[in-house]
Design a protein around this motif. Structure first.
Motif, PDB file in Angstrom:
ATOM      1  N   ASN A  74       0.851  -1.086  -0.082  1.00 49.06           N
ATOM      2  CA  ASN A  74      -0.137  -0.061   0.002  1.00 49.06           C
ATOM      3  C   ASN A  74       0.826   1.370  -0.244  1.00 49.06           C
ATOM      4  OD1 ASN A  74      -2.554  -1.149   0.247  1.00 49.06           O
ATOM      5  ND2 ASN A  74      -1.689  -1.958   2.154  1.00 49.06           N
ATOM      6  N   LEU A  75       0.638   2.282  -0.850  1.00 45.57           N
ATOM      7  CA  LEU A  75       1.292   3.211  -0.946  1.00 45.57           C
ATOM      8  C   LEU A  75       1.249   3.693   0.430  1.00 45.57           C
ATOM      9  CD1 LEU A  75       2.742   5.374  -2.590  1.00 45.57           C
ATOM     10  CD2 LEU A  75       0.614   6.622  -3.196  1.00 45.57           C
ATOM     11  N   ASN A  76       2.291   4.592   1.126  1.00 47.33           N
ATOM     12  CA  ASN A  76       2.415   5.097   2.243  1.00 47.33           C
ATOM     13  C   ASN A  76       2.122   6.654   2.294  1.00 47.33           C
ATOM     14  OD1 ASN A  76       2.914   4.692   5.070  1.00 47.33           O
ATOM     15  ND2 ASN A  76       4.883   5.582   4.851  1.00 47.33           N
ATOM     16  N   TYR A  77       1.449   7.090   3.160  1.00 47.49           N
ATOM     17  CA  TYR A  77       1.084   8.669   3.047  1.00 47.49           C
ATOM     18  C   TYR A  77       1.712   9.158   4.575  1.00 47.49           C
ATOM     19  CZ  TYR A  77      -2.069   8.452  -0.743  1.00 47.49           C
ATOM     20  OH  TYR A  77      -2.644   8.251  -2.045  1.00 47.49           O
TER      21      TYR A  77
ATOM     22  N   THR B  84      10.571   0.842  -0.755  1.00 46.43           N
ATOM     23  CA  THR B  84      10.816   1.791  -1.907  1.00 46.43           C
ATOM     24  C   THR B  84      10.938   1.179  -3.459  1.00 46.43           C
ATOM     25  OG1 THR B  84      11.855   3.333  -0.346  1.00 46.43           O
ATOM     26  CG2 THR B  84      11.906   3.765  -2.633  1.00 46.43           C
TER      27      THR B  84
ATOM     28  N   ALA C  95       1.495  11.725  -0.235  1.00 47.80           N
ATOM     29  CA  ALA C  95       2.110  10.306  -0.753  1.00 47.80           C
ATOM     30  C   ALA C  95       3.493  10.282  -0.238  1.00 47.80           C
ATOM     31  CB  ALA C  95       1.796  10.024  -2.147  1.00 47.80           C
TER      32      ALA C  95
ATOM     33  N   SER D 224      -5.617   6.326  -2.472  1.00 52.14           N
ATOM     34  CA  SER D 224      -4.702   4.993  -2.214  1.00 52.14           C
ATOM     35  C   SER D 224      -4.349   4.405  -3.323  1.00 52.14           C
ATOM     36  CB  SER D 224      -5.872   4.115  -1.337  1.00 52.14           C
ATOM     37  OG  SER D 224      -6.895   3.460  -2.381  1.00 52.14           O
ATOM     38  N   VAL D 225      -3.073   3.829  -3.152  1.00 53.63           N
ATOM     39  CA  VAL D 225      -2.679   3.189  -4.480  1.00 53.63           C
ATOM     40  C   VAL D 225      -2.311   1.715  -3.776  1.00 53.63           C
ATOM     41  CG1 VAL D 225      -0.933   2.919  -6.177  1.00 53.63           C
ATOM     42  CG2 VAL D 225      -1.946   5.122  -5.546  1.00 53.63           C
TER      43      VAL D 225
ATOM     44  N   LEU E 162       8.101   5.593  -5.239  1.00 49.02           N
ATOM     45  CA  LEU E 162       7.260   5.833  -4.197  1.00 49.02           C
ATOM     46  C   LEU E 162       7.665   4.646  -3.050  1.00 49.02           C
ATOM     47  CD1 LEU E 162       3.948   5.908  -6.527  1.00 49.02           C
ATOM     48  CD2 LEU E 162       5.272   7.552  -5.599  1.00 49.02           C
TER      49      LEU E 162
ATOM     50  N   PHE F 153       6.146   2.072  -0.178  1.00 48.63           N
ATOM     51  CA  PHE F 153       4.976   1.254   0.291  1.00 48.63           C
ATOM     52  C   PHE F 153       5.008   0.721   1.607  1.00 48.63           C
ATOM     53  CE2 PHE F 153       5.032   1.824  -4.513  1.00 48.63           C
ATOM     54  CZ  PHE F 153       3.942   2.003  -4.632  1.00 48.63           C
TER      55      PHE F 153
END
Length: 343
Positions: free
Chosen positions: A143-146, A291, A156, A191-192, A339, A341
């Motif tokens: 899951n993409l981290n925010y 990453t 993000a 979300s990604v 990105l 995650f």
């Protein structure tokens, strides 16, 4: 005396008959064994290298398969450039006689996965069904981290690193790029998710800000149809997203690419690994986060494809940004953009 003589003659004849019967039985048994041995010798004919007419999971392969049969029920099968991510896999297999040849099945541990293979060698043609269980720690859901940003904003978590040789330029880029990318993403999607199945399937889903449902790529209705064409694997800290060559052949005939992009341009972004074209993504794992990023080689190629598409945008701010990107792509010694995650 005469009776004694008759008994002796009878015994001799009986012994002769018995001996003759034993000889006949021995002869019949020997012939039967010869015939059986002739049938068993058929396994020797399948021991060779198969270079054409090979299919794996219903797809053609440019790889080769070496079959080394040790007996009528055992063989070593070597898959060369047939399994995605593996240059060669050796499998100890069992053989079973069929009406037209032999069936085989076996399993092995390879570099990136555990492999199970089954198939047939009939009428000189080899077909195989291959299942892989990937052993990479990346398998699962990412899951993409925010992360928090100024004014209670959530952005993000992006990754960006530049080395242009100019300390002032590098400090500016390394300080600005990741937050800017993170903000741009957060404005569009909340979300990604990246799903990397241990059997080799993958999908990417995202939920746009304000949307009620996620968008899944590839769409669910197409996943079953195209799952044999798409796969992934990881080795030496590189994640490879792979598409079978046959899929790109189909894609080129659909005429769905943008006007300024042709199939040759797409292929220029990819690397060739056996029967697959791949996109290599660099991977770093630290503090429970993963990453995934692109390095300069592929970013420069992607930028050359993107420039004609964005170069005509009539906006001075965007044009100034594009000019800076163009300069950095040309002069930077190292670039990393990606990105972050979490599982």
């Amino acid at each position: 005396m005469f009776n004694h003589y008759l008994k002796i003659c009878f015994m001799k004849k009986s012994l002769i008959y018995l001996f003759s019967l034993l000889c006949m039985l021995t002869l019949v048994t020997s012939c039967s064994d010869d015939e059986k041995g002739g049938t068993d010798d058929a396994w020797k004919e399948i021991s060779k290298e198969y270079t054409s007419g090979i299919t794996a999971n219903g797809l053609s392969t440019s790889g080769t398969v070496n079959v080394n049969a040790a007996s009528a029920d055992k063989a070593t099968i070597i898959l060369n450039n047939v399994v995605a991510g593996e240059s060669s896999v050796s499998v100890d297999a069992t053989l079973t006689k069929t009406d037209a040849g032999y069936a085989f099945e076996g399993e092995s541990t390879a570099t990136t996965c555990n492999v199970k293979v089954s198939g047939t060698i009939e009428n000189g043609k080899l077909t195989a069904a291959i299942s892989r269980t990937l052993t990479s720690a990346l398998a699962g859901t990412l899951n993409l981290n925010y992360v928090p940003y100024m004014n209670d904003m959530q952005i993000a978590q992006a990754h960006a690193r530049f080395n242009t040789g100019d300390a002032q330029m590098d400090a500016m880029l390394n300080g600005m790029a990741a937050p800017v990318v993170g903000q741009l993403i957060a404005k569009e999607v909340e979300s990604v998710t990246v799903n990397l199945g241990e059997e080799g399937t993958f999908s990417i889903s995202f939920k746009k800000v304000g949307a009620s449902e996620e968008t899944v790529m590839p769409p669910a209705k197409l996943q079953e149809m195209i799952k044999s064409y798409l796969t992934w694997y990881e080795k030496e800290n590189v994640l490879y997203l792979a598409v079978h060559k046959d899929a790109l052949t189909i894609l080129s005939g659909l005429n769905i690419l943008p006007e300024n992009i042709d199939m040759e341009t797409i292929l220029g972004l990819l690397t060739v690994e056996g029967d697959y074209y791949t996109i290599p993504l660099q991977v770093k794992e630290e503090d429970g986060l993963t990453t995934i990023y692109l390095n300069k080689d592929i970013l420069v190629k992607a930028w050359e494809v993107a420039k004609p598409l964005v170069g005509n945008i009539q906006d001075e701010t965007i044009q100034s940004i594009l000019a800076m990107v163009d300069q950095v792509m040309a002069s930077a010694k190292e670039i990393e953009v990606g990105l972050v995650f979490k599982k």
